[in-house]
Design an enzyme around this catalytic site. Sequence first.
Site, PDB file in Angstrom:
ATOM      1  N   CYS A   1     113.216  70.925  44.340  1.00  0.00           N
ATOM      2  CA  CYS A   1     114.098  72.175  45.061  1.00  0.00           C
ATOM      3  C   CYS A   1     113.537  72.154  46.449  1.00  0.00           C
ATOM      4  O   CYS A   1     113.273  71.273  47.173  1.00  0.00           O
ATOM      5  CB  CYS A   1     113.942  73.520  44.282  1.00  0.00           C
ATOM      6  SG  CYS A   1     115.146  74.768  45.116  1.00  0.00           S
TER       7      CYS A   1
ATOM      8  N   ASP B   1     125.784  70.293  42.770  1.00  0.00           N
ATOM      9  CA  ASP B   1     125.089  71.142  43.597  1.00  0.00           C
ATOM     10  C   ASP B   1     125.869  71.789  44.809  1.00  0.00           C
ATOM     11  O   ASP B   1     126.060  71.148  45.569  1.00  0.00           O
ATOM     12  CB  ASP B   1     123.809  70.497  44.250  1.00  0.00           C
ATOM     13  CG  ASP B   1     122.589  71.148  44.490  1.00  0.00           C
ATOM     14  OD1 ASP B   1     123.162  72.461  45.000  1.00  0.00           O
ATOM     15  OD2 ASP B   1     121.415  70.905  44.517  1.00  0.00           O
TER      16      ASP B   1
ATOM     17  N   HIS C   1     122.429  71.995  40.477  1.00  0.00           N
ATOM     18  CA  HIS C   1     120.948  72.193  41.157  1.00  0.00           C
ATOM     19  C   HIS C   1     120.097  72.092  39.975  1.00  0.00           C
ATOM     20  O   HIS C   1     120.504  72.879  39.239  1.00  0.00           O
ATOM     21  CB  HIS C   1     120.799  73.074  42.328  1.00  0.00           C
ATOM     22  CG  HIS C   1     119.841  73.049  43.146  1.00  0.00           C
ATOM     23  ND1 HIS C   1     119.331  72.177  44.119  1.00  0.00           N
ATOM     24  CD2 HIS C   1     118.774  73.954  43.081  1.00  0.00           C
ATOM     25  CE1 HIS C   1     118.243  72.765  44.765  1.00  0.00           C
ATOM     26  NE2 HIS C   1     117.883  73.939  43.963  1.00  0.00           N
TER      27      HIS C   1
END
Length: 298
Positions: free
Chosen positions: A177, A234, A266
């Site tokens: 991330c 995502d 995600h």
Amino acid sequence: MTNTVSSPAAKPALEGLDGLAREPFSRRGFVMTGLITGFTLATTVVHGQAIKTDSAGLEAGDVMIPTSDGQMPAYRAMPAGAGPFPIVLVIEEIFGVHEYLKDTCRRLAKLGYCAIAPEIYARQGDLTKMTDIQQIVSQVISKKPDAELLSDLDATAKWAATSSKGDAAKLGVTGFCRGGRAVWLYAAHNPSVKASVAWYGPLGGSRTDIQPKTAADVAADIKAPVLGLYGGADTGIPVTDVEKQRDTAKAAGKTVEIVIYPDTPHAFHADYRPSYRKQPAEDGWARMLAWFKTYGVA
């Protein structure tokens, strides 16, 4: 090999993480005496962790990394033995170096790596006491200067090589991330990095005085091969942006491979959250290890 899928345009849910307003904070003499002992409160929905790795045969635990202005806490795991061991910097999400990051380090250590996850936001705030994403972003993430971030990673790599039986000639980096964004920046910063793996790292976002470049801005400047692992579903990182990142890097003669997993959200590697997807996570892990081996980290 690149797997791509089409994805509807969506407003980046994490756009603010790529740079917000600058605010003053103390930069001298910082120190945090301990790391997060479990999962940060910010991860409000936590399922049982899918993968649990013990420390048998390892040297694993909290360490302190000397930086230019104080001691930065980190978690390190490496094989017991004389070394030297290939180094992998493991860059956290926005939730601190909690058990998932520690377990990731132990997984790498079981494979022969000296894996270190630095607590890169230690100066900015204590993530163990934050439960709200907006608070984390506005009070911690947005206040971390990129120059300081890169310096912290440099300090971690240096410490691993000089004080932790790490092999400076075999330096890799991976991150998840927000840490995936940092992977792109670090690949453009440190020519000593042999290979980089970015897991669903945000590519766009706003720019500020202390966070002047997005990951997209440095695509043509990377100095190390980058493997990017992204989810086709995502909602915060459009597939078109990921494909553009690949194309920009390749046009500049850089070594980049992008894998986009169809119908995958995600944070698909985060095995303590509902977003975890076993097959893409395992495939991405295998690709990461192969990437490290191919480009001289293993």
